[in-house]
Design an enzyme around this catalytic site. Sequence first.
Site, PDB file in Angstrom:
ATOM      1  N   HIS A 121      51.313  14.976  86.052  1.00  0.00           N
ATOM      2  CA  HIS A 121      50.352  14.198  85.246  1.00  0.00           C
ATOM      3  C   HIS A 121      48.968  14.849  85.276  1.00  0.00           C
ATOM      4  CE1 HIS A 121      48.480  10.383  83.675  1.00  0.00           C
ATOM      5  NE2 HIS A 121      47.447  10.849  84.354  1.00  0.00           N
ATOM      6  N   HIS A 125      46.249  16.881  82.294  1.00  0.00           N
ATOM      7  CA  HIS A 125      44.804  16.831  81.992  1.00  0.00           C
ATOM      8  C   HIS A 125      44.173  18.211  82.138  1.00  0.00           C
ATOM      9  CE1 HIS A 125      44.787  12.518  81.719  1.00  0.00           C
ATOM     10  NE2 HIS A 125      44.975  12.302  83.010  1.00  0.00           N
ATOM     11  N   HIS A 131      45.617  10.684  77.917  1.00  0.00           N
ATOM     12  CA  HIS A 131      46.663   9.725  78.275  1.00  0.00           C
ATOM     13  C   HIS A 131      47.496   9.359  77.048  1.00  0.00           C
ATOM     14  CE1 HIS A 131      44.417   8.438  82.133  1.00  0.00           C
ATOM     15  NE2 HIS A 131      45.379   9.309  82.394  1.00  0.00           N
TER      16      HIS A 131
HETATM   17  C1  LIG Z   1      49.239   7.996  86.497  1.00  0.00           C
HETATM   18  C2  LIG Z   1      48.788   8.234  87.946  1.00  0.00           C
HETATM   19  C3  LIG Z   1      49.611   9.342  88.566  1.00  0.00           C
HETATM   20  C4  LIG Z   1      47.294   8.629  87.980  1.00  0.00           C
HETATM   21  C5  LIG Z   1      46.399   7.502  87.486  1.00  0.00           C
HETATM   22  C6  LIG Z   1      44.941   7.959  87.392  1.00  0.00           C
HETATM   23  C7  LIG Z   1      44.841   9.036  86.350  1.00  0.00           C
HETATM   24  O1  LIG Z   1      45.030   8.795  85.180  1.00  0.00           O
HETATM   25  N1  LIG Z   1      44.603  10.273  86.775  1.00  0.00           N
HETATM   26  O2  LIG Z   1      44.585  11.299  85.875  1.00  0.00           O
HETATM   27  C8  LIG Z   1      46.454   6.313  88.450  1.00  0.00           C
HETATM   28  O3  LIG Z   1      46.185   6.466  89.618  1.00  0.00           O
HETATM   29  N2  LIG Z   1      46.768   5.137  87.876  1.00  0.00           N
HETATM   30  C9  LIG Z   1      46.774   3.897  88.636  1.00  0.00           C
HETATM   31  C10 LIG Z   1      46.418   2.724  87.738  1.00  0.00           C
HETATM   32  C11 LIG Z   1      46.400   1.453  88.507  1.00  0.00           C
HETATM   33  C12 LIG Z   1      47.477   0.600  88.691  1.00  0.00           C
HETATM   34  N3  LIG Z   1      47.070  -0.442  89.455  1.00  0.00           N
HETATM   35  C13 LIG Z   1      45.738  -0.289  89.798  1.00  0.00           C
HETATM   36  C14 LIG Z   1      44.880  -1.078  90.586  1.00  0.00           C
HETATM   37  C15 LIG Z   1      43.558  -0.644  90.769  1.00  0.00           C
HETATM   38  C16 LIG Z   1      43.108   0.563  90.191  1.00  0.00           C
HETATM   39  C17 LIG Z   1      43.969   1.359  89.401  1.00  0.00           C
HETATM   40  C18 LIG Z   1      45.296   0.900  89.223  1.00  0.00           C
HETATM   41  C19 LIG Z   1      47.930  -1.517  89.842  1.00  0.00           C
HETATM   42  C20 LIG Z   1      48.529  -1.343  91.260  1.00  0.00           C
HETATM   43  C21 LIG Z   1      49.311  -0.039  91.452  1.00  0.00           C
HETATM   44  C22 LIG Z   1      48.441   0.973  92.142  1.00  0.00           C
HETATM   45  C23 LIG Z   1      49.148   2.277  92.484  1.00  0.00           C
HETATM   46  C24 LIG Z   1      49.413   3.163  91.281  1.00  0.00           C
HETATM   47  N4  LIG Z   1      48.193   3.451  90.580  1.00  0.00           N
HETATM   48  C25 LIG Z   1      48.152   3.701  89.256  1.00  0.00           C
HETATM   49  O4  LIG Z   1      49.161   3.715  88.549  1.00  0.00           O
HETATM   50 ZN   LIG Z   2      45.455  10.537  84.023  1.00  0.00          ZN
END
Ligand SMILES: CC(C)C[C@H](CC(=O)NO)C(=O)N[C@H]1Cc2cn(c3ccccc23)CCCCCCNC1=O
Ligand SMILES: [Zn+2]
Length: 170
Positions: A121, A125, A131
Amino acid sequence: MPIAKAAQTLIKQKYSDLVNWTMEDAPQVRRALTEALSVWAHSSKLTFREVQSDQADIQVLFARGDHGDGYKFDGPGMVLAHAFYPGVGRGGDAHFDADEKWHFTDGERGDATNFLGVAVHEFGHSLGLGHSSDQNAIMYPWYHDNDVDINLPADDRNAIQQLYGAKEKT
Ligand SMILES: CC(C)C[C@H](CC(=O)NO)C(=O)N[C@H]1Cc2cn(c3ccccc23)CCCCCCNC1=O
Ligand SMILES: [Zn+2]
Ligand SMILES: [Ca+2]
Ligand SMILES: [Zn+2]
């Protein structure tokens, strides 16, 4: 303009105080990073080579909390990683939250986070992709704990080929 030439990767441990980081982890990280890049190379004309210099187009680091780029990490869970679009300096770089429980190899990862999937992922970027709204896409903004396949989902494949072209049919 996305990087047309080969992007390079460098594992830099700056900012990261990975206390329990042992050398054994490094080969696993390198292998996962190489594999993550090969997923993008498999579906495009892109080729990559690794350099051990900070002139690399894609510099990789693990960091926790405030690590000097204005995008603080937030401890375990929540945001897992971030990356910068292609460009000079920190452009193309990928940062991983050192407070996550990363899982680097294949096999059972329990509640640990699949590093390979997150790296694919973030490198999306680094190569210029934003996204996707397609829930099955690698570039979907939420982590899904799926195994990574060398063949990208259609949405991601189309996106990367729009930027870098498709491999010639051999
Ligand atoms: C796609 C990933 C590899 C990178 C993305 C960030 C991103 O786009 N980087 O390029 C990411 O970290 N997304 C969060 C988005 C997110 C989900 N929640 C959150 C709660 C608080 C803050 C963010 C989140 C709900 C709880 C689950 C938390 C654990 C998983 N976190 C996520 O899925
Ligand atoms: Zn991302
Ligand atoms: Ca986090
Ligand atoms: Zn960062």
